[in-house]
Design a protein around this motif. Structure first.
Motif, short mmCIF file in Angstrom:
data_model
loop_
_atom_site.label_atom_id
_atom_site.label_comp_id
_atom_site.label_asym_id
_atom_site.label_seq_id
_atom_site.Cartn_x
_atom_site.Cartn_y
_atom_site.Cartn_z
N ARG A 2 -4.14 2.25 -1.24
CA ARG A 2 -5.21 3.21 -0.97
C ARG A 2 -5.66 3.84 -2.28
O ARG A 2 -4.82 4.32 -3.07
N LEU A 4 -8.34 6.58 -4.26
CA LEU A 4 -9.34 7.66 -4.24
C LEU A 4 -10.23 7.49 -5.47
O LEU A 4 -9.75 7.52 -6.60
N VAL A 17 -12.46 7.38 -0.45
CA VAL A 17 -11.14 6.77 -0.27
C VAL A 17 -11.30 5.43 0.43
O VAL A 17 -11.98 5.34 1.46
N TRP A 56 -8.03 16.69 -0.93
CA TRP A 56 -8.20 15.26 -0.62
C TRP A 56 -6.94 14.47 -0.96
O TRP A 56 -6.55 13.58 -0.22
N HIS A 60 -5.18 12.56 2.06
CA HIS A 60 -5.30 11.09 2.14
C HIS A 60 -4.18 10.34 1.41
O HIS A 60 -4.05 9.14 1.57
N PRO A 62 -3.49 8.98 -1.62
CA PRO A 62 -3.79 7.67 -2.23
C PRO A 62 -2.63 7.19 -3.11
O PRO A 62 -1.80 7.99 -3.54
#
Lengths: 179, 179
Positions: A2, A4, A17, A56, A60, A62
Motif C-alpha cells: 500500500r 500513500l 492511497v 492519513w 491507512h 501505508p
C-alpha cells in the motif's frame, strides 16, 4: 503493498492511497486533499497540513510513501511553501519508520503514461484507467497524488523492498545507539 | 521571555536560546547545532534534525521561536533542504502552540548590529557583546541562531506578545471545534 502518494502544497496538498496486488494490478483506497486557510500564519498552515498527513498515515497505514520531488526552478512564488510541506510530509513518514521515495514529475509521467512528456490530461486519464475509476478525481492535486502512488508501484516494487529493509536496519542500529 | 532561534540547514541547523529581561538586557541559555549525516536519505536527515529541535523545545521551553526566512533566490543547491528544515522547525513549534516569527537575514543584521548591510563578523561581534560571551560561538550556524533569537527580542517584544495572544486564541477556537 500500500502506497500513500503526496503532492505537496500549502493551499492544497494532494493525498492518494493505492493498493498494489502485483504487476500493474492495483486499486484505489482513498483520495483527497489537505487544505490550509491562506490567511493563517505559515507555521499554522504547515501544522494543519502536517496534522492531516499524520491522520492519513494512521488511518491507512501505508507500507511506503511517495512524495513529489520539488525543484527550486519551479514557480518561485509557491516553491518555498511546497518545499516546506514536502519536508513535513517526509518527517511524518520517517517518524513511523516508513520508506520515503521521491519521484520527479517527469518520472511520474513516464511511469504512469509511458512518456515523460505526457500532458496532465493524459496522466489523469491513465490514473482513471489503471484504478478503474468512473471519473478523474478532483482537484488536480488529488489526481496527481494518485499518479505519484501509481508511479511508485510501477517503478519501485523491488527497490522499495530494498529501501524498507535498509530503513529497518538503520532504525535498529539507531535504537542500539540510544539504548 | 525566552526565545529559540533556528537557523535552518540540513547539514548543520543552528539552535540558540536567549532569555530577555527587558530592553536590551539578555542572556545566553544554550547554543549548538543539530546535524545530519550527508549519506542518509533526505527523509531521515529531516527526521534527525526534527528530533533534535523537538528535544530543544522540550528541554528549554521557549515562549517563542524565531526562524530565518528562506528565499528561493538563495543558493539553489541547498535552498530546498533549507526550506524543508524550516518547515519541520515551524511545525515543531506550532504543534506546541508556540508563536513562530520569521526574520530575514537583513532584518537580523539591522536589529542586532544597527545596519542591514553589516557583514557576518560584525553581527557575530554584536552577539558576543550583547550576551557578554568570551568568544563567538562556533560554527557560524550556532552564532546565526543566537542572532535570530536576539533579533526577535529586540524587534519583537510587543509584537510577539500580540502574536502569542492570537495564537492562544486560535488554539482555543480550534479545541472548541474539535470538542
Amino acid at each position: 503493498m500500500r502506497v500513500l502518494g503526496i503532492d505537496p502544497g500549502l493551499t492544497r496538498c494532494g493525498l492518494g492511497v493505492v493498493d498494489s496486488s502485483g504487476g500493474r494490478a492495483m486499486s484505489l483506497v482513498a483520495v483527497g486533499v489537505a487544505r490550509s486557510a491562506t490567511d493563517l500564519p505559515i507555521a499554522e498552515r504547515l501544522h494543519a497540513i502536517g496534522t492531516e498527513i499524520d491522520a492519513w498515515l494512521d488511518l491507512h497505514r501505508p507500507d511506503a510513501v511517495a512524495v513529489e520531488r520539488v525543484f527550486s526552478q519551479h514557480n518561485v512564488r509557491t516553491v518555498m511553501g511546497t518545499a516546506q510541506v514536502s519536508g513535513v510530509a517526509m518527517v511524518a513518514a520517517a517518524r513511523r519508520g516508513l520508506p520515503v521515495a521521491l519521484h520527479t514529475p517527469s518520472e511520474v509521467k513516464a511511469a504512469v503514461s509511458g512518456s515523460g512528456r505526457a500532458d496532465k490530461a493524459q496522466v489523469a486519464a491513465m490514473v482513471v484507467r489503471l484504478l478503474r475509476l468512473d471519473a478523474t478525481p478532483k482537484p488536480a492535486d488529488a489526481s496527481d497524488a494518485l499518479a505519484l502512488a501509481i508511479c511508485h508501484v510501477l517503478r519501485g516494487g523491488a527497490q522499495s523492498r530494498i529501501d524498507a529493509a535498509l530503513a529497518a536496519a538503520r532504525a535498529t542500529r539507531r535504537q542500539g545507539t540510544l539504548a
